[in-house]
Design a protein around this motif. Sequence first.
Motif, PDB file in Angstrom:
ATOM      1  N   ARG A   1       0.872  -1.181   0.000  1.00  0.00           N
ATOM      2  CA  ARG A   1       0.000   0.000   0.000  1.00  0.00           C
ATOM      3  C   ARG A   1       0.899   1.217   0.000  1.00  0.00           C
ATOM      4  NH1 ARG A   1      -3.342   0.275   5.109  1.00  0.00           N
ATOM      5  NH2 ARG A   1      -1.748  -1.053   5.960  1.00  0.00           N
TER       6      ARG A   1
ATOM      7  N   ILE B   1       1.503   4.705   1.414  1.00  0.00           N
ATOM      8  CA  ILE B   1       1.224   5.750   2.399  1.00  0.00           C
ATOM      9  C   ILE B   1       2.521   6.559   2.502  1.00  0.00           C
ATOM     10  CG2 ILE B   1       0.560   6.331   4.758  1.00  0.00           C
ATOM     11  CD1 ILE B   1      -0.855   3.629   4.943  1.00  0.00           C
TER      12      ILE B   1
ATOM     13  N   GLN C   1       2.489  11.962   4.342  1.00  0.00           N
ATOM     14  CA  GLN C   1       1.071  11.892   4.711  1.00  0.00           C
ATOM     15  C   GLN C   1       0.816  10.980   5.908  1.00  0.00           C
ATOM     16  OE1 GLN C   1      -1.116  10.518   1.284  1.00  0.00           O
ATOM     17  NE2 GLN C   1      -0.165  12.017  -0.068  1.00  0.00           N
TER      18      GLN C   1
ATOM     19  N   GLN D   1      -1.394  11.942   9.040  1.00  0.00           N
ATOM     20  CA  GLN D   1      -2.813  12.072   8.748  1.00  0.00           C
ATOM     21  C   GLN D   1      -3.471  10.723   8.450  1.00  0.00           C
ATOM     22  OE1 GLN D   1      -0.413  13.817   6.991  1.00  0.00           O
ATOM     23  NE2 GLN D   1      -0.629  15.775   8.021  1.00  0.00           N
ATOM     24  N   ARG D   2      -2.682   9.721   8.113  1.00  0.00           N
ATOM     25  CA  ARG D   2      -3.242   8.436   7.679  1.00  0.00           C
ATOM     26  C   ARG D   2      -2.956   7.288   8.639  1.00  0.00           C
ATOM     27  NH1 ARG D   2      -1.956   7.782   1.387  1.00  0.00           N
ATOM     28  NH2 ARG D   2      -3.221   5.925   1.753  1.00  0.00           N
TER      29      ARG D   2
ATOM     30  N   GLU E   1      -5.136   4.136   9.085  1.00  0.00           N
ATOM     31  CA  GLU E   1      -5.086   3.058   8.100  1.00  0.00           C
ATOM     32  C   GLU E   1      -4.101   1.948   8.493  1.00  0.00           C
ATOM     33  OE1 GLU E   1      -4.592   4.474   4.023  1.00  0.00           O
ATOM     34  OE2 GLU E   1      -5.337   6.438   4.674  1.00  0.00           O
TER      35      GLU E   1
END
Length: 123
Positions: free
Chosen positions: A61, A63, A67, A70-71, A74
Motif C-alpha cells: 500500500r 502511504i 502523509q 494524517q493516515r 489506516e
Amino acid sequence: MEFLIIAIVILVAVGMFRYFRQRNFLKVLTQDQFREGYRKAQLIDVREPQEFEKGHILGARNIPVTQMKQRLVEIRKDKPVYLYCQSGSRSARAGQLLNKKGYQDINQLKGGFKKWSGKIKTK
C-alpha cells in the motif's frame, strides 16, 4: 579551529545516538527476512505516489511518509508493519513516527526498493 572540532564531535555523537536509539524499535531486515514476513504483515511503501506508480513490491500500500501522520488510522497496531522506500531513509523516518505513536513491530527493508529483486507491480 577548536570550535570546528567540537561541532564535528557533537554532530557525530548526535548521529550515533539516533542510530542506536533507532535500532531499539526498528528492525532492519535483509531481503530474505523481509520476504519471509511481509505477506503476514502490513506492507507499506512510504515513497511518493509517482514513485509508487513506476513500480512497487507486489501487495504494498502507498502511504507516503509526508502523509503518514494524517493516515495513521489506516495502519493497525496489532499487526507487524513492514516499511520500505527507495533507499531506507524515508522508511526510517516513518518507523520513528510509528514508534512515537505506539506501534511495536516495525520492520524496514535493508537497502530499500532499489535493492529489491522480488516481484514488483508497475502501472
